[in-house]
Design a protein around this motif. Structure first.
Motif, PDB file in Angstrom:
ATOM      1  N   PRO A  94       0.837  -1.202   0.000  1.00 54.06           N
ATOM      2  CA  PRO A  94       0.000   0.000   0.000  1.00 54.06           C
ATOM      3  C   PRO A  94       0.877   1.260   0.000  1.00 54.06           C
ATOM      4  O   PRO A  94       1.821   1.364   0.785  1.00 54.06           O
ATOM      5  CB  PRO A  94      -0.784  -0.103   1.310  1.00 54.06           C
ATOM      6  N   ALA A  95       0.584   2.187  -0.874  1.00 52.06           N
ATOM      7  CA  ALA A  95       1.395   3.395  -1.033  1.00 52.06           C
ATOM      8  C   ALA A  95       1.506   4.198   0.267  1.00 52.06           C
ATOM      9  O   ALA A  95       2.556   4.768   0.555  1.00 52.06           O
ATOM     10  CB  ALA A  95       0.833   4.269  -2.146  1.00 52.06           C
ATOM     11  N   HIS A  96       0.450   4.217   1.058  1.00 51.93           N
ATOM     12  CA  HIS A  96       0.470   5.021   2.284  1.00 51.93           C
ATOM     13  C   HIS A  96       1.438   4.456   3.336  1.00 51.93           C
ATOM     14  O   HIS A  96       1.763   5.132   4.302  1.00 51.93           O
ATOM     15  CB  HIS A  96      -0.943   5.151   2.870  1.00 51.93           C
ATOM     16  N   ARG A  97       1.945   3.241   3.145  1.00 50.11           N
ATOM     17  CA  ARG A  97       2.863   2.624   4.098  1.00 50.11           C
ATOM     18  C   ARG A  97       4.329   2.943   3.803  1.00 50.11           C
ATOM     19  O   ARG A  97       5.216   2.558   4.558  1.00 50.11           O
ATOM     20  CB  ARG A  97       2.684   1.099   4.095  1.00 50.11           C
ATOM     21  N   ILE A  98       4.592   3.647   2.704  1.00 47.88           N
ATOM     22  CA  ILE A  98       5.971   3.916   2.297  1.00 47.88           C
ATOM     23  C   ILE A  98       6.307   5.378   2.594  1.00 47.88           C
ATOM     24  O   ILE A  98       5.855   6.277   1.888  1.00 47.88           O
ATOM     25  CB  ILE A  98       6.165   3.595   0.799  1.00 47.88           C
ATOM     26  N   PRO A  99       7.101   5.618   3.662  1.00 44.99           N
ATOM     27  CA  PRO A  99       7.341   6.986   4.141  1.00 44.99           C
ATOM     28  C   PRO A  99       8.536   7.697   3.516  1.00 44.99           C
ATOM     29  O   PRO A  99       9.239   8.436   4.196  1.00 44.99           O
ATOM     30  CB  PRO A  99       7.581   6.751   5.632  1.00 44.99           C
ATOM     31  N   PHE A 100       8.775   7.481   2.237  1.00 46.14           N
ATOM     32  CA  PHE A 100       9.941   8.065   1.593  1.00 46.14           C
ATOM     33  C   PHE A 100       9.523   9.102   0.570  1.00 46.14           C
ATOM     34  O   PHE A 100       8.369   9.162   0.164  1.00 46.14           O
ATOM     35  CB  PHE A 100      10.780   6.975   0.929  1.00 46.14           C
ATOM     36  N   ALA A 131       4.274  -6.740  -1.767  1.00 48.85           N
ATOM     37  CA  ALA A 131       3.778  -6.413  -0.428  1.00 48.85           C
ATOM     38  C   ALA A 131       4.409  -7.310   0.634  1.00 48.85           C
ATOM     39  O   ALA A 131       4.681  -6.860   1.753  1.00 48.85           O
ATOM     40  CB  ALA A 131       2.257  -6.535  -0.395  1.00 48.85           C
ATOM     41  N   SER A 132       4.690  -8.542   0.289  1.00 49.69           N
ATOM     42  CA  SER A 132       5.290  -9.480   1.240  1.00 49.69           C
ATOM     43  C   SER A 132       6.698  -9.028   1.649  1.00 49.69           C
ATOM     44  O   SER A 132       7.035  -9.037   2.841  1.00 49.69           O
ATOM     45  CB  SER A 132       5.327 -10.870   0.616  1.00 49.69           C
ATOM     46  N   CYS A 133       7.508  -8.649   0.683  1.00 45.51           N
ATOM     47  CA  CYS A 133       8.862  -8.171   1.001  1.00 45.51           C
ATOM     48  C   CYS A 133       8.810  -6.848   1.760  1.00 45.51           C
ATOM     49  O   CYS A 133       9.634  -6.603   2.642  1.00 45.51           O
ATOM     50  CB  CYS A 133       9.699  -8.042  -0.272  1.00 45.51           C
TER      51      CYS A 133
END
Length: 80
Positions: free
Chosen positions: A16-22, A36-38
């Motif tokens: 999910p895009a919202h989980r990537i804080p970069f 998503a698993s990795c």
């Protein structure tokens, strides 16, 4: 939309895009290359990296260090 993960080689959906804080360029790279698993594995490792190095999100150098550790873990690091 399924993708072939650069890290594990399996086909799967991106995290999910919202989980990537970069920043956007890094975020887009993760979304285009990692399943998503990795990403879930990285989230577990992220806690260990933060605790091991006592990283603070208020320090820009610490955020950069965490991002670098993430890219290394996900096999997305730029060649030296």
């Amino acid at each position: 939309m399924p993708l072939t993960c650069v890290r594990c080689g399996q086909t799967g959906d991106p995290p999910p895009a919202h989980r990537i804080p970069f920043p956007v360029p890094v975020k887009d790279r993760v979304l285009d290359s990692i399943c998503a698993s990795c990403w879930k594995e990285w989230e577990g490792m992220e806690v260990k990296v933060i605790n091991e190095y006592r990283l603070s999100f208020l320090d820009p150098q610490h955020r950069e260090m965490l991002q670098r550790a993430c890219m290394d873990f996900l096999k997305l690091a730029e060649p030296a």
